[in-house]
Design an enzyme around this catalytic site. Sequence first.
Site, PDB file in Angstrom:
ATOM      1  N   TYR A 124     -19.147  -1.582 -30.758  1.00 24.63           N
ATOM      2  CA  TYR A 124     -19.242  -1.372 -29.311  1.00 24.63           C
ATOM      3  C   TYR A 124     -20.172  -2.383 -28.661  1.00 24.63           C
ATOM      4  O   TYR A 124     -19.790  -3.098 -27.723  1.00 24.63           O
ATOM      5  CB  TYR A 124     -19.730   0.043 -28.993  1.00 24.63           C
ATOM      6  CG  TYR A 124     -20.288   0.177 -27.598  1.00 24.63           C
ATOM      7  CD1 TYR A 124     -19.500  -0.095 -26.485  1.00 24.63           C
ATOM      8  CD2 TYR A 124     -21.615   0.562 -27.381  1.00 24.63           C
ATOM      9  CE1 TYR A 124     -20.010   0.000 -25.192  1.00 24.63           C
ATOM     10  CE2 TYR A 124     -22.133   0.656 -26.096  1.00 24.63           C
ATOM     11  CZ  TYR A 124     -21.326   0.378 -25.007  1.00 24.63           C
ATOM     12  OH  TYR A 124     -21.843   0.466 -23.744  1.00 24.63           O
ATOM     13  N   SER A 125     -21.409  -2.468 -29.147  1.00 23.02           N
ATOM     14  CA  SER A 125     -22.374  -3.362 -28.504  1.00 23.02           C
ATOM     15  C   SER A 125     -21.991  -4.825 -28.675  1.00 23.02           C
ATOM     16  O   SER A 125     -22.238  -5.649 -27.787  1.00 23.02           O
ATOM     17  CB  SER A 125     -23.789  -3.108 -29.030  1.00 23.02           C
ATOM     18  OG  SER A 125     -23.862  -3.252 -30.432  1.00 23.02           O
ATOM     19  N   PRO A 144     -24.036   4.965 -39.274  1.00 28.55           N
ATOM     20  CA  PRO A 144     -24.164   3.631 -39.870  1.00 28.55           C
ATOM     21  C   PRO A 144     -24.718   2.619 -38.864  1.00 28.55           C
ATOM     22  O   PRO A 144     -24.226   2.532 -37.736  1.00 28.55           O
ATOM     23  CB  PRO A 144     -22.727   3.279 -40.270  1.00 28.55           C
ATOM     24  CG  PRO A 144     -22.024   4.583 -40.387  1.00 28.55           C
ATOM     25  CD  PRO A 144     -22.659   5.489 -39.372  1.00 28.55           C
ATOM     26  N   ILE A 161     -20.011   7.016 -15.509  1.00 27.11           N
ATOM     27  CA  ILE A 161     -20.830   6.234 -14.582  1.00 27.11           C
ATOM     28  C   ILE A 161     -19.994   5.786 -13.391  1.00 27.11           C
ATOM     29  O   ILE A 161     -20.451   5.810 -12.245  1.00 27.11           O
ATOM     30  CB  ILE A 161     -21.464   5.034 -15.294  1.00 27.11           C
ATOM     31  CG1 ILE A 161     -22.360   5.496 -16.446  1.00 27.11           C
ATOM     32  CG2 ILE A 161     -22.278   4.193 -14.310  1.00 27.11           C
ATOM     33  CD1 ILE A 161     -22.889   4.361 -17.328  1.00 27.11           C
ATOM     34  N   LYS A 211     -19.439  -5.549 -25.974  1.00 26.88           N
ATOM     35  CA  LYS A 211     -20.080  -5.668 -24.672  1.00 26.88           C
ATOM     36  C   LYS A 211     -20.866  -6.972 -24.560  1.00 26.88           C
ATOM     37  O   LYS A 211     -20.882  -7.618 -23.506  1.00 26.88           O
ATOM     38  CB  LYS A 211     -20.990  -4.473 -24.408  1.00 26.88           C
ATOM     39  CG  LYS A 211     -20.265  -3.181 -24.092  1.00 26.88           C
ATOM     40  CD  LYS A 211     -19.380  -3.276 -22.860  1.00 26.88           C
ATOM     41  CE  LYS A 211     -20.177  -3.341 -21.578  1.00 26.88           C
ATOM     42  NZ  LYS A 211     -19.302  -3.322 -20.367  1.00 26.88           N
ATOM     43  N   ARG A 230     -34.520   6.635 -27.224  1.00 27.67           N
ATOM     44  CA  ARG A 230     -33.703   6.091 -26.153  1.00 27.67           C
ATOM     45  C   ARG A 230     -34.452   6.228 -24.827  1.00 27.67           C
ATOM     46  O   ARG A 230     -35.266   7.137 -24.650  1.00 27.67           O
ATOM     47  CB  ARG A 230     -32.348   6.829 -26.048  1.00 27.67           C
ATOM     48  CG  ARG A 230     -31.506   6.765 -27.336  1.00 27.67           C
ATOM     49  CD  ARG A 230     -31.039   5.361 -27.610  1.00 27.67           C
ATOM     50  NE  ARG A 230     -30.213   5.242 -28.802  1.00 27.67           N
ATOM     51  CZ  ARG A 230     -30.652   4.817 -29.979  1.00 27.67           C
ATOM     52  NH1 ARG A 230     -31.933   4.494 -30.137  1.00 27.67           N
ATOM     53  NH2 ARG A 230     -29.838   4.700 -31.001  1.00 27.67           N
ATOM     54  N   ILE A 234      -6.780  -2.668 -17.186  1.00 29.29           N
ATOM     55  CA  ILE A 234      -7.327  -3.941 -16.711  1.00 29.29           C
ATOM     56  C   ILE A 234      -6.816  -5.136 -17.517  1.00 29.29           C
ATOM     57  O   ILE A 234      -6.957  -6.284 -17.088  1.00 29.29           O
ATOM     58  CB  ILE A 234      -8.866  -3.943 -16.708  1.00 29.29           C
ATOM     59  CG1 ILE A 234      -9.415  -3.673 -18.119  1.00 29.29           C
ATOM     60  CG2 ILE A 234      -9.411  -2.957 -15.689  1.00 29.29           C
ATOM     61  CD1 ILE A 234     -10.912  -3.901 -18.234  1.00 29.29           C
ATOM     62  N   GLU A 273     -14.546   0.789 -23.183  1.00 30.91           N
ATOM     63  CA  GLU A 273     -14.733   1.763 -24.252  1.00 30.91           C
ATOM     64  C   GLU A 273     -16.226   1.739 -24.562  1.00 30.91           C
ATOM     65  O   GLU A 273     -16.822   0.676 -24.729  1.00 30.91           O
ATOM     66  CB  GLU A 273     -13.922   1.374 -25.481  1.00 30.91           C
ATOM     67  CG  GLU A 273     -12.415   1.434 -25.281  1.00 30.91           C
ATOM     68  CD  GLU A 273     -11.883   2.852 -25.235  1.00 30.91           C
ATOM     69  OE1 GLU A 273     -12.605   3.774 -25.684  1.00 30.91           O
ATOM     70  OE2 GLU A 273     -10.752   3.056 -24.759  1.00 30.91           O
ATOM     71  N   THR A 324     -24.754  -2.890 -20.956  1.00 25.72           N
ATOM     72  CA  THR A 324     -25.613  -1.919 -21.634  1.00 25.72           C
ATOM     73  C   THR A 324     -26.818  -2.591 -22.272  1.00 25.72           C
ATOM     74  O   THR A 324     -26.771  -3.784 -22.604  1.00 25.72           O
ATOM     75  CB  THR A 324     -24.800  -1.185 -22.731  1.00 25.72           C
ATOM     76  OG1 THR A 324     -25.670  -0.390 -23.535  1.00 25.72           O
ATOM     77  CG2 THR A 324     -24.105  -2.183 -23.653  1.00 25.72           C
ATOM     78  N   ASP A 325     -27.871  -1.819 -22.492  1.00 26.94           N
ATOM     79  CA  ASP A 325     -29.033  -2.350 -23.217  1.00 26.94           C
ATOM     80  C   ASP A 325     -28.745  -2.507 -24.710  1.00 26.94           C
ATOM     81  O   ASP A 325     -29.492  -3.184 -25.426  1.00 26.94           O
ATOM     82  CB  ASP A 325     -30.265  -1.469 -23.007  1.00 26.94           C
ATOM     83  CG  ASP A 325     -30.100  -0.029 -23.491  1.00 26.94           C
ATOM     84  OD1 ASP A 325     -28.994   0.339 -23.950  1.00 26.94           O
ATOM     85  OD2 ASP A 325     -31.083   0.737 -23.401  1.00 26.94           O
ATOM     86  N   GLU A 326     -27.648  -1.943 -25.179  1.00 27.59           N
ATOM     87  CA  GLU A 326     -27.348  -2.011 -26.618  1.00 27.59           C
ATOM     88  C   GLU A 326     -27.007  -3.424 -27.080  1.00 27.59           C
ATOM     89  O   GLU A 326     -27.035  -3.715 -28.275  1.00 27.59           O
ATOM     90  CB  GLU A 326     -26.228  -1.028 -26.971  1.00 27.59           C
ATOM     91  CG  GLU A 326     -26.643   0.415 -26.743  1.00 27.59           C
ATOM     92  CD  GLU A 326     -25.659   1.419 -27.328  1.00 27.59           C
ATOM     93  OE1 GLU A 326     -25.152   1.183 -28.442  1.00 27.59           O
ATOM     94  OE2 GLU A 326     -25.408   2.447 -26.663  1.00 27.59           O
ATOM     95  N   LYS A 352      -7.490   3.325 -16.168  1.00 25.71           N
ATOM     96  CA  LYS A 352      -6.354   3.571 -17.064  1.00 25.71           C
ATOM     97  C   LYS A 352      -6.198   5.057 -17.385  1.00 25.71           C
ATOM     98  O   LYS A 352      -5.155   5.506 -17.866  1.00 25.71           O
ATOM     99  CB  LYS A 352      -6.564   2.766 -18.352  1.00 25.71           C
ATOM    100  CG  LYS A 352      -5.421   2.797 -19.341  1.00 25.71           C
ATOM    101  CD  LYS A 352      -5.798   1.975 -20.578  1.00 25.71           C
ATOM    102  CE  LYS A 352      -4.736   2.056 -21.668  1.00 25.71           C
ATOM    103  NZ  LYS A 352      -5.134   1.277 -22.866  1.00 25.71           N
ATOM    104  N   LEU A 353      -7.246   5.839 -17.134  1.00 21.51           N
ATOM    105  CA  LEU A 353      -7.280   7.276 -17.449  1.00 21.51           C
ATOM    106  C   LEU A 353      -7.076   7.520 -18.944  1.00 21.51           C
ATOM    107  O   LEU A 353      -6.149   8.227 -19.359  1.00 21.51           O
ATOM    108  CB  LEU A 353      -6.262   8.061 -16.618  1.00 21.51           C
ATOM    109  CG  LEU A 353      -6.514   8.099 -15.104  1.00 21.51           C
ATOM    110  CD1 LEU A 353      -5.458   8.943 -14.419  1.00 21.51           C
ATOM    111  CD2 LEU A 353      -7.913   8.616 -14.783  1.00 21.51           C
TER     112      LEU A 353
END
Length: 363
Positions: free
Chosen positions: A169-170, A300, A12, A173, A233, A59, A83, A133-135, A33-34
């Site tokens: 992850y979510s 999961p 993005i 975030k 989704r 960062i 991530e 994110t919407d998550e 950071k690549l």
Amino acid sequence: MNILVTGGAGFIGSALVRHIINNTSDSVINVDKLTYAGNLESLKDIEHSERYSFECHDICNQEEMLRIFKTYQPDAVMHLAAESHVDRSITGPSDFIQTNIIGTYTLLEVTREYLSTLDEKQKQSFKFHHISTDEVYGDLPHPDELDEHLSAALPLFTEKTSYAPSSPYSASKASSDHLVRAWLRTYGIPVVVTNCSNNYGPYHFPEKLIPLVILNALEGKPLPVYGEGNQIRDWLYVEDHARALYEVVTKGQVGETYNIGGHNEKKNLEVVKSICEILDNLVPKEKKYSEQIIFVADRPGHDKRYAIDASKIYSDLGWKPAETFETGLRKTVEWYLDNQVWCQSVQNGSYQRERLGQIKGKI
């Protein structure tokens, strides 16, 4: 404007950087950071622009972030560095906690110090745009679980939806979203937040569903679908998202949240079959590509349905997606067919499209 973009070599982020350089007179400082998903090949078309600068740093490195702010004097920060792959967060959540939470905290503190050096006019025009994110909202009722008369009016995520993240992850975030809003209320950092639905399009790292299916299909490999493929989704073409992000950073109101969605609710199995149909048309072979579809054990904690109500960003800022799912998906498949060299270059020895996110020895 002079815009500092974190994560500008990612999927993005690179779309956003290309959009700004190609369609505005603003300058971009790309801080990335690549990691495995960051690739400067995605920015080849604009890398020699006089309005583009690149800094390869983490960062979480406060000293370097302070230097970058002091050197480039940004008018806005667009924070995309994160991530972002749910399966990877299941296997190894530590990187997600570090980058998504600690990294966001570091940027907020650096921004706070930087703002203290600006005059009142500069402070008033500055924005910290946090891209999420919407998550973070968890999941929504699935039409298969409801009576027919109820499924006609299924709920959508709005800017007021309560947070209920399901994955590491979510959750990371969601934590970063809370930090950003707390730094607005406590310290007066001028922030704006966006929460987007699932993105797809060119330059997408092939651990995600759409590029993985395209590349596996072309190589005659299985096309794995989690569970029965009924997860829904809302799909958003990445270049539409980049346009929306620019509208928010330039026109959005400080303190506001804007949900960005593509108005394209599709079951995962529908998406896979649509890719197969496009490939049947563009690269026909003896058998149908859909014959490569296989069903595998579900992820999961897999969320059942995401769907965005994007009416606020349309009413307030006039943005709506230009691409339908059909036009965007065809453009995406054609891009991958035309850019096999890029596809090979981003897949190093550490990732060969194997399945990630399986839990060994469940508690």
